[in-house]
Design a protein around this motif. Structure first.
Motif, PDB file in Angstrom:
ATOM      1  N   TYR A 109      28.024  72.889  19.414  1.00 42.14           N
ATOM      2  CA  TYR A 109      29.218  72.755  18.598  1.00 42.14           C
ATOM      3  C   TYR A 109      30.318  72.048  19.205  1.00 42.14           C
ATOM      4  O   TYR A 109      30.452  71.998  20.546  1.00 42.14           O
ATOM      5  CB  TYR A 109      29.703  74.230  18.213  1.00 42.14           C
ATOM      6  N   TYR A 110      30.828  70.967  18.542  1.00 43.86           N
ATOM      7  CA  TYR A 110      31.774  69.977  19.204  1.00 43.86           C
ATOM      8  C   TYR A 110      32.958  69.583  17.997  1.00 43.86           C
ATOM      9  O   TYR A 110      32.495  69.131  16.944  1.00 43.86           O
ATOM     10  CB  TYR A 110      31.342  68.906  19.838  1.00 43.86           C
ATOM     11  N   GLU A 111      34.066  69.603  18.213  1.00 41.19           N
ATOM     12  CA  GLU A 111      35.296  69.145  17.300  1.00 41.19           C
ATOM     13  C   GLU A 111      35.853  68.112  18.026  1.00 41.19           C
ATOM     14  O   GLU A 111      36.157  68.097  19.115  1.00 41.19           O
ATOM     15  CB  GLU A 111      36.141  70.297  16.912  1.00 41.19           C
ATOM     16  N   ASP A 112      35.823  66.823  17.319  1.00 37.78           N
ATOM     17  CA  ASP A 112      36.169  65.800  17.995  1.00 37.78           C
ATOM     18  C   ASP A 112      37.786  65.796  17.740  1.00 37.78           C
ATOM     19  O   ASP A 112      38.480  66.414  16.995  1.00 37.78           O
ATOM     20  CB  ASP A 112      35.595  64.454  17.142  1.00 37.78           C
ATOM     21  N   ASP A 113      38.509  64.419  18.210  1.00 38.49           N
ATOM     22  CA  ASP A 113      39.747  64.391  18.184  1.00 38.49           C
ATOM     23  C   ASP A 113      40.216  64.308  16.753  1.00 38.49           C
ATOM     24  O   ASP A 113      41.587  64.368  16.403  1.00 38.49           O
ATOM     25  CB  ASP A 113      40.173  62.919  18.953  1.00 38.49           C
ATOM     26  N   ASP A 114      39.553  64.006  15.824  1.00 37.33           N
ATOM     27  CA  ASP A 114      39.816  63.698  14.550  1.00 37.33           C
ATOM     28  C   ASP A 114      40.086  65.190  13.679  1.00 37.33           C
ATOM     29  O   ASP A 114      40.381  65.222  12.506  1.00 37.33           O
ATOM     30  CB  ASP A 114      39.059  62.641  13.773  1.00 37.33           C
ATOM     31  N   GLY A 115      39.270  66.160  14.439  1.00 40.00           N
ATOM     32  CA  GLY A 115      39.201  67.336  13.643  1.00 40.00           C
ATOM     33  C   GLY A 115      38.065  67.646  12.959  1.00 40.00           C
ATOM     34  O   GLY A 115      37.787  68.498  12.430  1.00 40.00           O
ATOM     35  N   THR A 116      37.117  67.056  13.129  1.00 37.91           N
ATOM     36  CA  THR A 116      35.761  66.927  12.520  1.00 37.91           C
ATOM     37  C   THR A 116      34.682  67.545  13.419  1.00 37.91           C
ATOM     38  O   THR A 116      34.913  67.413  14.674  1.00 37.91           O
ATOM     39  CB  THR A 116      35.267  65.281  12.148  1.00 37.91           C
TER      40      THR A 116
END
Length: 294
Positions: A109-116
């Motif tokens: 799991y990973y959430e990027d800087d855009d919140g995606t």
């Protein structure tokens, strides 16, 4: 195995510094979850898997069998079992189980800087096969089942050829580094030389040294040469021919298997030979600290 035997084994392990836990608490065990491309995991109802009660966390848990190798670089292989905590909120880098539509997968799991939010495989060698999955509105249904907290691998048998190779190496090492030093052998010959009244009695000492793998079977020549070096002026030096004469019947076997009724000497003489052999064994095998006290 009885409950008492289990308690005894557990105590032994604890005394040795291990921390054994009895698997006595059932949790659901699902047949499979895919660590590959998204596939239908099937509708097989869960069985139950026993785990130690002390290992359970505040979240409900389940054991799940993995199918596929998309997480191979994190040590998760096809056929492994993982433990999942239901409903636990993931952090970046957690390995999660996610349902997407009617399908299910296991990914990082990973959430990027855009919140995606993303689901990412961990198999560099086959990264073209396992594409990143973007969790967005284009997907029909997304449900985070839980976070993987533990990996449990099936334990395979070790190939016998590997064990055979290790044993061969160990034997070779023992041959290179004698368990009983030459200095100890010389000292024992000096001590027992004071008790030898007949040349043939040296056979008892020789036989015990063969039993301890100091000399090869029937290598009387090496033994006789050693006695001559250590006690060149002894009145009853051993001779190879006489040693060979004594190596018959039960005397041809290890000292522990000597039998008077099948020995080349009887009565008091048999007892003398056995006493010499047993004393030689004791002197050869006792610790260095004990030997120094003599």
């Amino acid at each position: 195995m009885t409950e008492k035997e289990i308690e005894e084994i557990t105590k032994i392990l604890e005394d040795a510094g291990w921390q054994p836990h009895l698997c006595d608490t059932p949790i659901p065990a699902y047949e499979s979850v895919h660590a590959g491309s998204l596939n239908d995991p099937g509708q097989i109802p869960p069985g139950m898997e026993l785990v130690p009660k002390a290992f359970l966390r505040i979240y409900k848990e389940a054991m799940i069998k993995v199918i596929g190798n998309s997480m191979l670089d994190r040590g998760i292989e096809d056929g492994d079992w993982v433990r999942m905590s239901y409903g636990q909120q993931p952090r970046d880098g957690d390995i999660v189980v996610v349902a997407i539509g009617s399908e299910c997968t296991l990914k990082c799991y990973y959430e990027d800087d855009d919140g995606t939010r993303w689901l990412l495989s961990q198999n560099e060698a086959e990264k073209e096969l396992y594409k990143p999955i973007r969790l967005d509105e284009d997907l029909d249904f997304v449900y985070l089942c839980g976070v993987v907290t533990e990996l449990s691998k099936p334990l395979p048998r070790v190939p016998v050829k590997n064990l055979r190779s290790l044993v061969s190496e160990a034997k070779a090492s023992l041959e290179e580094e004698p368990r009983i030093s030459v200095e100890r052998v010389r000292s024992v010959i000096k001590i027992l030389g004071l008790e030898i009244k007949v040349a043939r009695q040296w056979y008892a000492v020789c036989r015990s040294m063969m039993d301890e793998l100091i000399y090869d079977e029937d290598d009387f020549e090496s033994f006789c040469e050693m006695v001559k070096k250590v006690l060149p002026n002894h009145q009853h030096l051993p001779k190879v021919a006489e040693m060979q004469t004594m190596a018959v019947e039960s005397f041809a076997k290890p000292v522990s298997r000597w039998e008077e009724r099948r020995a080349p000497v009887k009565g008091k003489r048999f007892k003398t030979y056995r006493a010499l052999a047993e004393k030689a064994t004791t002197l050869l095998t006792m610790s260095e600290a004990e030997f120094q006290k003599l």
